[in-house]
Design an enzyme around this catalytic site. Structure first.
Site, PDB file in Angstrom:
ATOM      1  N   GLU A 285      -5.080  -8.821   0.692  1.00 57.74           N
ATOM      2  CA  GLU A 285      -5.721  -8.491   1.974  1.00 57.74           C
ATOM      3  C   GLU A 285      -7.200  -8.284   1.722  1.00 57.74           C
ATOM      4  O   GLU A 285      -7.593  -7.692   0.718  1.00 57.74           O
ATOM      5  CB  GLU A 285      -5.201  -7.173   2.596  1.00 57.74           C
ATOM      6  CG  GLU A 285      -3.852  -7.254   3.210  1.00 57.74           C
ATOM      7  CD  GLU A 285      -3.392  -5.916   3.827  1.00 57.74           C
ATOM      8  OE1 GLU A 285      -4.244  -5.102   4.255  1.00 57.74           O
ATOM      9  OE2 GLU A 285      -2.177  -5.692   3.866  1.00 57.74           O
TER      10      GLU A 285
ATOM     11  N   GLU B 257       0.815  -1.223   0.000  1.00 56.16           N
ATOM     12  CA  GLU B 257       0.000   0.000   0.000  1.00 56.16           C
ATOM     13  C   GLU B 257       0.845   1.268   0.000  1.00 56.16           C
ATOM     14  O   GLU B 257       0.771   2.081   0.932  1.00 56.16           O
ATOM     15  CB  GLU B 257      -0.942   0.008   1.211  1.00 56.16           C
ATOM     16  CG  GLU B 257      -1.832  -1.213   1.308  1.00 56.16           C
ATOM     17  CD  GLU B 257      -2.916  -1.097   2.372  1.00 56.16           C
ATOM     18  OE1 GLU B 257      -2.825  -0.205   3.229  1.00 56.16           O
ATOM     19  OE2 GLU B 257      -3.868  -1.902   2.338  1.00 56.16           O
TER      20      GLU B 257
END
Ligand code: BG6
Length: 474
Positions: A377, A179
């Protein structure tokens, strides 16, 4: 719909079978599980430092030394992973544990620790997926400006080369960043990561250097001719417009450029989205770069894309002109939109929109060459989760089972439509320390009782996941 039924009444009916060898597992990061933040030669990172400066910014005043003690209990934890059906597990290496000063001398105790973790995983039949950077800049490098400073890109390249050399004989799935937009948002736009700035110019420079560091690590990996794949993990948030009004569509396109395509395009295609570049040019906000940087990015794209998906982003055209004196933010170009009747996770305040995972996957198939990818995720955070314990102390997290099941139905459909998606990793294995939210929102398959010597107890969802993995479907 394929329905597998062997005719044996003891065999469950599998309505959603997944391809053979599908990766079932979970993800986490070093600062969130290790603990031992000041032990065995580890250098400080920005989280250790910020916590010392402002413990009040962390939920319940709990800091990174109180991460879930994996440093001490990794053997037992890895056994538990196996117990609940993992065939793969993603963790990150702590840069400041390996290089206490960010560069230069390697800390042998860190090498020993990660060797033990990797060997134990492999011995247990769990494939290690290793990420190099999960929000944890070594403090010594942050003091030099962190990702604002090009020197840090050189240090990261050295760090990545050391990891490939030390562990690349056994690890064959590598990720350069998790991220990467989050440290830009948190550290340079919205004040939820150190160094807590609100400075668009720095944010763009940090984003560019992060992307460059990823490409340089990929180049290094390929030059070492190791037998594995390298990728990046991106949190993608499909941008849905309020309506088909051109101004709403435009708002959604710009939000998508800022928050998705900013890293997705250079990672997969090797180029930055032209609409984003135009916005930055018009604002006088293009980053400083050196000759050859764009070529390095163009030539070193990823093999494998990790997609983190939690919630969609709903936007509409701005309803008022932005304050001309306020600091520049992406929200200068759009407003957020709360869709009436949206389904919410009542325990975390995030929207749940299962089809979003499918829309992301189809987008990867149609616009990103159907690159090999996986859900890296997905998960549901729950405040005060202990309230769902039954009389045996097992958390009855049926909401988590439903969350996973409903998302997996869409992943299954994407596979049937030809998306090259290879696995599903849950956030996360055990309840972990989550930055400024500390232990506020619990995400694990395994509950961690901090007050009771960090006792681990498998939740109902962990046992459900075991069956899911064993049956390779549900
Ligand atoms: C993910 C991050 O986006 O969200 C994790 O990769 C983080 O590092 C997780 O822990 C959950 O966040 P929160 O704020 O709900 O605890």
């Amino acid at each position: 719909m394929i329905v597998l039924n062997s005719g044996d009444s003891r065999q469950p009916t599998i309505r959603y079978p997944f391809p053979q060898g599908f990766w079932w597992g979970s993800a986490t990061s070093a600062p969130q599980i290790e603990g031992a933040a000041h032990l065995d030669g580890k250098g400080k990172n920005i989280w250790d430092h910020w916590y010392e400066q402002e413990p009040n910014r962390f939920y319940g005043g709990v800091g990174p030394t109180d991460a879930s003690q994996f440093y001490f209990r990794y053997e037992e934890d890895i056994e538990l992973m196996k117990e609940i059906g993992h065939n793969s597990f993603r963790f990150s290496i702590s840069w400041s544990r390996l290089f206490p000063n960010g560069y230069g001398e390697i800390n042998q105790k860190a090498v020993d620790f990660y060797n033990k973790v990797i060997d134990k995983l492999i011995e247990t039949g769990i494939e290690p997926f290793v990420n190099l950077y999960h929000f944890d800049m070594p403090l010594a490098l942050q003091e030099k400006g962190g990702w604002e400073n090009r020197f840090v890109v050189d240090c990261y390249e050295q760090y990545s080369a050391a990891c490939f050399r030390l562990f690349g004989d056994r690890v064959s799935k590598w990720f350069t960043h998790n991220e990467p937009i989050v440290p830009v948002e948190g550290g340079y736009l919205y004040n939820f990561h150190y160094p807590n700035e609100c400075n668009f110019t720095k944010a763009v420079q940090v984003a560019f250097h992060t992307m460059l560091s990823s490409a340089r690590a990929i180049k290094t990996y390929r030059e070492m001719k190791l037998d594995g794949k390298i990728g990046i993990i991106l949190n993608l948030t499909p941008s849905y417009p309020r309506s088909s009004h051109p101004a709403d569509l435009e708002a959604a396109r710009i939000a998508d450029a800022f928050f998705n395509r900013s890293f997705l395009d250079p990672s997969v295609k090797g180029t930055f989205p032209s609409d984003l570049v135009e916005i930055l040019r018009a604002e006088g906000q293009l980053p400083v770069m050196q000759e050859g940087d764009l070529r390095v990015i163009a030539e070193n794209t990823i093999d494998l894309l990790g997609i983190n998906y939690y919630q969609p982003r709903r936007v509409k055209a701005r309803e008022s002109l932005p304050n001309p004196h306020a600091p520049l933010l992406p929200e200068h170009y759009f407003d957020y939109y709360e869709m009436p009747g949206r389904k919410m996770n009542p325990y975390r305040g995030w929207e749940i929109y299962e089809k979003g995972i499918y829309d992301l996957l189809i987008n990867v198939k149609e616009n990103y060459g159907n690159i090999e990818c996986f859900i890296s995720e997905n998960g549901i955070g729950v405040e005060n989760e202990a309230r769902f314990q039954d009389e045996n102390g097992i958390i009855q997290d049926d909401y988590r089972i439903e969350f996973v099941r409903e998302h997996l139905k869409w992943v299954h459909r994407a596979i049937q439509e030809g998306v090259n998606v290879k696995g599903y990793h849950m956030w996360t294995f055990m309840d972990n320390w989550s930055w400024i939210n500390a232990y506020k929102n619990r995400y694990g398959f395994i509950a961690v009782d901090i007050a009771n010597n960090w006792k681990r107890t498998v939740k109902k969802s962990g046992w459900w996941f075991k069956k899911l993995a064993e049956n390779n479907g549900f």
